[in-house]
Design an enzyme around this catalytic site. Structure first.
Site, PDB file in Angstrom:
ATOM      1  N   ILE A  71      45.687 -20.097 -88.764  1.00  0.00           N
ATOM      2  CA  ILE A  71      46.949 -19.400 -89.036  1.00  0.00           C
ATOM      3  C   ILE A  71      48.190 -19.706 -88.367  1.00  0.00           C
ATOM      4  O   ILE A  71      48.185 -19.362 -87.097  1.00  0.00           O
ATOM      5  CB  ILE A  71      46.370 -17.622 -88.937  1.00  0.00           C
ATOM      6  CG1 ILE A  71      45.091 -17.667 -89.547  1.00  0.00           C
ATOM      7  CG2 ILE A  71      47.514 -16.932 -89.624  1.00  0.00           C
ATOM      8  CD1 ILE A  71      44.761 -17.868 -91.016  1.00  0.00           C
TER       9      ILE A  71
ATOM     10  N   ARG B 199      68.642 -53.028 -86.402  1.00  0.00           N
ATOM     11  CA  ARG B 199      67.565 -53.871 -85.894  1.00  0.00           C
ATOM     12  C   ARG B 199      67.626 -55.511 -86.446  1.00  0.00           C
ATOM     13  O   ARG B 199      67.390 -55.456 -87.774  1.00  0.00           O
ATOM     14  CB  ARG B 199      66.101 -53.529 -86.196  1.00  0.00           C
ATOM     15  CG  ARG B 199      64.837 -54.284 -85.470  1.00  0.00           C
ATOM     16  CD  ARG B 199      63.695 -53.942 -85.920  1.00  0.00           C
ATOM     17  NE  ARG B 199      62.369 -54.522 -85.076  1.00  0.00           N
ATOM     18  CZ  ARG B 199      61.404 -54.582 -85.828  1.00  0.00           C
ATOM     19  NH1 ARG B 199      60.996 -54.061 -86.862  1.00  0.00           N
ATOM     20  NH2 ARG B 199      60.535 -55.317 -85.078  1.00  0.00           N
TER      21      ARG B 199
ATOM     22  N   GLY C  23      58.809 -50.376 -87.175  1.00  0.00           N
ATOM     23  CA  GLY C  23      57.854 -51.720 -86.369  1.00  0.00           C
ATOM     24  C   GLY C  23      57.281 -51.024 -85.122  1.00  0.00           C
ATOM     25  O   GLY C  23      56.968 -49.671 -85.233  1.00  0.00           O
TER      26      GLY C  23
ATOM     27  N   GLU D 230      48.341 -24.687 -97.833  1.00  0.00           N
ATOM     28  CA  GLU D 230      48.960 -24.225 -99.330  1.00  0.00           C
ATOM     29  C   GLU D 230      48.192 -24.840-100.595  1.00  0.00           C
ATOM     30  O   GLU D 230      48.703 -25.088-101.632  1.00  0.00           O
ATOM     31  CB  GLU D 230      50.323 -24.246 -99.508  1.00  0.00           C
ATOM     32  CG  GLU D 230      51.135 -23.896 -98.233  1.00  0.00           C
ATOM     33  CD  GLU D 230      51.037 -22.532 -97.676  1.00  0.00           C
ATOM     34  OE1 GLU D 230      50.195 -21.768 -98.331  1.00  0.00           O
ATOM     35  OE2 GLU D 230      51.372 -22.281 -96.848  1.00  0.00           O
TER      36      GLU D 230
END
Length: 387
Positions: free
Chosen positions: A156, A271, A342, A366
């Site tokens: 909960i 990168r 990565g 849900e």
């Protein structure tokens, strides 16, 4: 339905500033400490975040489904714990009262939920009543003008800090399935109600989730959501609340995916491998393109469904579609984000790693993806049979 475009744009901009300027910088700290600082919670109260979907007559903003969907997309672009802190009040924890509460119950609780004075929670799930929510074992036995509730709820959200619990219990022990289930409003402090220590979880740190233990908790018949005349109608109340919440949750899946697409683009540009930015490689571009396309598809489905609901149409099947598609989409985007990052994407408290942990839960609560697939199939075939 956007009722006041100019006013709503200002609201959305205010939410966006709060998310980016105050919540995002605190993400790593919240994840590490497993708690949201109280000053940030107070800011949520000041901004009215606890009452977005609660009707204006009871102190909320009364946002339409479309407006709330757009707000949910914004607030969920930061770590999921932030929205979870106020999300129950503006979603599942208040919706039972909104749709089925008596006028006295609404006036007693909704203004306090809208202001954030109270934190609500929705105590439906049990160890043997998850996907089969009708398999309730929590019992509420009538004793004169009162009921005595005994049982145990699990998983909960906000249970460890909630002040108001919407508890579902079987009031007819002989009834099967959805019949004989009743929703009760129980305040913290009621003798016999306790909430053990919060679970340690894979993700969504800062959003406490735990059990609700009820040991002969005595409540008056007036505590039934909707009053004594709605005894035995609690499952209907739960489903009405969950139908709207599934639309809300779709928005909460789209926000993280938008954030992750943005993060992937930045990472790919910065990168370098083989002497160039990895953004130059077509397979990296493919992951970004697939992710962005799926985000747009989920957003379009969500907004179409929200507008239909605002028009008063039955969107039970579409709500399932929204929740299913958006949650699965978000999982795929999070996985691609780790791939683009990565090795760095596997390091603790990297943004890709954190969201990868956080969004995994979306496919479970849900209604699991499998339950929604079943529901969509049943409704699709029923519609075809009626043509």
């Amino acid at each position: 339905m956007i009722r006041d475009p100019e006013g709503f744009s200002k609201l959305l901009a205010e939410v966006r500033r709060f998310v980016r300027d105050e919540c995002m910088p605190a993400e790593e700290d919240v994840d590490r400490k497993d708690a949201i600082p109280e000053p940030l919670v107070e800011r949520m109260r000041t901004l009215g975040l606890f009452g977005h979907s609660i009707p204006e007559a009871y102190g909320g903003a009364g946002l339409t489904s479309e407006e709330l969907s757009l707000v949910n997309i914004e607030v969920s672009q930061c770590a999921t714990a932030f929205r979870a802190r106020f999300g129950g009040n503006t979603g599942i924890a208040s919706e039972s009262l909104v749709v089925d509460g008596t006028e006295a119950q609404k006036r007693q609780y909704l203004p306090r939920l809208a202001s954030g004075e109270l934190t609500g929670c929705f105590a439906l799930t049990e160890p043997e009543a998850g996907s089969d929510a009708t398999a309730q074992k929590t019992l509420a036995v009538r004793d004169g003008d009162h009921f005595v509730i005994t049982g145990r709820k699990c998983f909960i959200t906000n249970a460890p800090l909630a002040n108001l619990f919407t508890v579902f219990a079987r009031t007819d022990a002989q009834a099967k399935g959805a019949r004989g289930i009743t929703a009760f409003l129980v305040e913290r402090g009621a003798p016999g109600l306790s909430t053990p220590e919060a679970y340690r979880k894979m993700g969504q740190h800062g959003s406490p989730v735990g059990e609700v233990v009820l040991e002969q908790v005595r409540v008056p018949a007036s505590a039934i959501v909707g009053g004594p005349e709605l005894e035995g109608h609690g499952f209907r109340t739960a489903m009405r609340a969950l139908n709207k919440q599934r639309i809300n949750l779709a928005g909460l899946c789209i926000g993280p995916a938008i954030r992750l697409v943005d993060e992937m683009v930045v990472r790919a540009a910065n990168r370098r491998q083989f002497g160039q930015a990895i953004a130059e490689f077509q397979l990296v571009q493919q992951m970004i393109a697939q992710s962005n396309t799926e985000v747009h598809a989920a957003r379009a489905l969500l907004l179409e469904t929200a507008r239909k609901r605002d028009d008063g149409l039955d969107v039970t099947m579409e709500a399932s579609m929204c929740k299913l598609f958006a949650s699965e989409m978000c999982g795929r985007v999070a996985d691609r984000a780790v791939q683009v990052f990565g090795g760095q994407g596997y390091i603790n408290n990297n943004v890709a790693e954190r969201f990868y942990r956080d969004v995994r839960l979306f496919r479970l609560y849900e209604g699991t993806s499998q339950i929604h697939l079943t529901n969509i199939a049943k409704r699709t075939m029923a519609m075809a049979a009626n043509d």
